[in-house]
Design a protein around this motif. Structure first.
Motif, PDB file in Angstrom:
ATOM      1  N   SER A   1       0.710  -1.110  -0.052  1.00  0.00           N
ATOM      2  CA  SER A   1       0.000   0.004   0.050  1.00  0.00           C
ATOM      3  C   SER A   1       0.894   1.336   0.003  1.00  0.00           C
ATOM      4  O   SER A   1       1.899   1.457   0.648  1.00  0.00           O
ATOM      5  CB  SER A   1      -0.860  -0.084   1.295  1.00  0.00           C
ATOM      6  OG  SER A   1      -1.686   1.223   1.211  1.00  0.00           O
TER       7      SER A   1
ATOM      8  N   LYS B   1      -0.130  -3.022   5.337  1.00  0.00           N
ATOM      9  CA  LYS B   1       0.778  -2.638   4.083  1.00  0.00           C
ATOM     10  C   LYS B   1       0.729  -3.632   2.930  1.00  0.00           C
ATOM     11  O   LYS B   1       0.727  -3.425   1.835  1.00  0.00           O
ATOM     12  CB  LYS B   1       1.992  -2.502   4.642  1.00  0.00           C
ATOM     13  CG  LYS B   1       2.214  -1.172   5.831  1.00  0.00           C
ATOM     14  CD  LYS B   1       1.741   0.149   5.012  1.00  0.00           C
ATOM     15  CE  LYS B   1       2.783   0.648   3.991  1.00  0.00           C
ATOM     16  NZ  LYS B   1       2.353   1.883   3.672  1.00  0.00           N
TER      17      LYS B   1
ATOM     18  N   ILE C   1      -0.267   4.177   1.055  1.00  0.00           N
ATOM     19  CA  ILE C   1      -0.830   5.068   1.949  1.00  0.00           C
ATOM     20  C   ILE C   1      -0.042   5.160   3.195  1.00  0.00           C
ATOM     21  O   ILE C   1       0.239   3.922   3.653  1.00  0.00           O
ATOM     22  CB  ILE C   1      -2.451   4.464   2.340  1.00  0.00           C
ATOM     23  CG1 ILE C   1      -3.148   4.841   1.119  1.00  0.00           C
ATOM     24  CG2 ILE C   1      -2.790   5.737   3.414  1.00  0.00           C
ATOM     25  CD1 ILE C   1      -4.702   4.518   1.325  1.00  0.00           C
TER      26      ILE C   1
ATOM     27  N   ASN D   1      -8.061   1.004   3.527  1.00  0.00           N
ATOM     28  CA  ASN D   1      -6.845   1.841   2.649  1.00  0.00           C
ATOM     29  C   ASN D   1      -6.962   1.492   1.277  1.00  0.00           C
ATOM     30  O   ASN D   1      -6.987   2.195   0.199  1.00  0.00           O
ATOM     31  CB  ASN D   1      -5.613   1.148   3.049  1.00  0.00           C
ATOM     32  CG  ASN D   1      -5.133   1.769   4.185  1.00  0.00           C
ATOM     33  OD1 ASN D   1      -5.735   2.766   4.740  1.00  0.00           O
ATOM     34  ND2 ASN D   1      -3.822   1.497   4.880  1.00  0.00           N
TER      35      ASN D   1
ATOM     36  N   ASN E   1      -3.849   6.549   8.887  1.00  0.00           N
ATOM     37  CA  ASN E   1      -5.241   6.409   9.511  1.00  0.00           C
ATOM     38  C   ASN E   1      -4.949   6.505  10.940  1.00  0.00           C
ATOM     39  O   ASN E   1      -3.968   6.221  11.725  1.00  0.00           O
ATOM     40  CB  ASN E   1      -5.446   4.517   9.317  1.00  0.00           C
ATOM     41  CG  ASN E   1      -6.671   4.270   9.500  1.00  0.00           C
ATOM     42  OD1 ASN E   1      -7.154   4.519  10.699  1.00  0.00           O
ATOM     43  ND2 ASN E   1      -7.458   3.754   8.711  1.00  0.00           N
TER      44      ASN E   1
ATOM     45  N   THR F   1      -3.459  -5.889  -0.409  1.00  0.00           N
ATOM     46  CA  THR F   1      -3.543  -4.471  -1.245  1.00  0.00           C
ATOM     47  C   THR F   1      -4.828  -4.990  -2.045  1.00  0.00           C
ATOM     48  O   THR F   1      -5.120  -4.137  -3.062  1.00  0.00           O
ATOM     49  CB  THR F   1      -2.619  -4.153  -2.075  1.00  0.00           C
ATOM     50  OG1 THR F   1      -1.856  -5.441  -2.582  1.00  0.00           O
ATOM     51  CG2 THR F   1      -1.405  -3.578  -1.249  1.00  0.00           C
TER      52      THR F   1
END
Length: 410
Positions: A48, A99, A50, A382, A55, A102
């Motif tokens: 990810s 992470k 992001i 995410n 968050n 995805t």
């Protein structure tokens, strides 16, 4: 490769190989598999984009971890180092799930790892209970789930994940196989003699069955009927056969919990900043008019009394805020129940709800399933953000393309 190693780490986390094969204890399979997965993740391509701390749930998680370590170190520095080592395992797996998951495929695979690992626990528990059955004996597990209440908590929390796999399966035979597995988990809960386990089973069972869209109304009605009858017959009879109980309430166990809850409040008032230290409630309870050696039997009471007001607030926000966010999303997207984010959020929320039904009457702030469930919820969130950003970028590109064509034609 990196994601495969993460799946192995998650499987080990719930399978507990050191309890099944004690000779593996010196090799610390969970800690080492988590570290190897993290090393493999660093050069991985599919992760990810992001930022992790974008968050707020992840920020709450870090706040609780830091307060837990500081609380332990405040009373004894070595205890702080030991607590850091404990949270290292949780933190690495939590971070990697967020992470690395995805897409839908990865989320399903990770969920399957949990179900498979707990599947062996369920088999072990049922087989040993049946072979050594005696009136009043409660089904139990091994390792972290040896206690009947711990066993019921992990089974209750995993049942919605089985329905998630059934809902997202393309093959009818697999959907019925998953329902059979869910039934086996439910059957195991019935014989734990755990009152909060029965309450949790009723909650997640009814919500999961009602929420599923892949089975006919007749099958759902049959499953609901069987569940309710089983709880009110086999489940309650098993509870009443316990030697320490004579009814469903008003017993010494229930009254002792109230004493411990009051003691926990006194601990917090006396130690508002750092609490009495992680895992210290039982040993100091008698100093606060509680019962020495008895757990608080309430996760929130435990966290607030052991890590202080700041740690308790961080934990509450981390563990309960995802429920609120997920419920808002489900309410807003209730007509989009065929999309994979909706399905995942729906069942993960039911699972987290089931965890809290059981955890409210027990002390389980370090239960792995809590952190994995929230990590999965954050990962789905995410993915939604990335999907929206991708769609917006696509629309912007189309607008630019049309704008350029208009200028050329003009």
């Amino acid at each position: 490769m990196a994601f495969f190693l993460l799946c192995i780490a998650v499987f080990i986390m719930f399978f507990q190989p050191t309890s099944v094969f004690p000779e593996l204890v010196p090799y610390s399979p969970l800690k080492n598999s988590a570290i190897i997965a993290f090393i493999a993740y660093i050069p991985a391509a599919n992760k990810s984009d992001i930022p992790f701390f974008e968050n707020k749930i992840n920020r709450y998680f870090l706040g609780f971890v830091l307060m837990s370590i500081m609380s332990a170190a405040f009373f004894w520095l070595q205890a702080g180092l030991e607590m850091f080592n404990v949270w290292l395992r949780y933190g690495i797996v939590y971070f990697l799930i967020i992470k690395s998951c995805t897409d839908e495929s990865r989320l399903r695979k990770l969920t399957l790892m949990i179900v498979l690992a707990i599947g062996y626990l369920c088999y072990y528990s049922i087989s040993n209970f049946a072979l050594a059955y005696e009136p009043g004996v409660r089904a139990s597990g091994f390792g972290w789930y040896e206690n009947a209440n711990d066993l019921s908590l992990i089974l209750v929390s995993t049942i919605p994940l089985i329905f998630l796999l059934a809902e997202t399966s393309r093959y009818a035979i697999m959907r019925y196989l998953y329902i059979f597995i869910a039934a086996a988990f439910s059957f195991n809960v019935l014989f734990t003699g755990s009152r909060n386990g029965l309450l949790g089973l009723a909650g997640v069972g009814i919500l999961s069955i009602v929420s599923t869209r892949r089975f006919s109304k007749g099958i759902k009605t049959g499953l609901l009927t069987l569940l309710i009858i089983s709880i009110f017959t086999v489940g309650i009879v098993t509870v009443l056969n316990r030697e320490d109980l004579s009814s469903l309430g008003g017993d010494a166990s229930s009254e002792d919990r109230k004493v411990q809850w009051k003691a926990g409040i006194r601990m917090l008032i006396a130690n508002p900043l750092f609490g009495v230290g992680p895992n210290q409630f039982e040993s100091v309870a008698v100093d606060y008019q509680g019962i020495r050696g008895l757990a608080p039997h309430n996760t929130l009471v435990q966290v607030f009394s052991e890590t202080g007001l700041p740690g308790g607030i961080f934990f509450f926000l981390f563990a309960c805020f995802p429920l609120w966010e997920a419920l808002k999303y489900i309410r807003e997207k209730r007509y989009e129940d065929e999309t994979y984010p909706f399905i995942f959020i729906k069942y993960l929320t039911i699972s987290l709800f089931g965890f809290w039904i059981c955890a409210f009457f027990s002390n389980r702030d370090q239960s792995y399933i809590l952190y994995v469930l929230i990590a999965l919820i954050v990962a789905v969130s995410n993915n939604l953000i990335m999907a929206v950003e991708h769609e917006n970028a696509k629309e912007d590109n189309e607008l630019d393309f049309h704008s350029q064509n208009y200028e050329v034609n003009y």
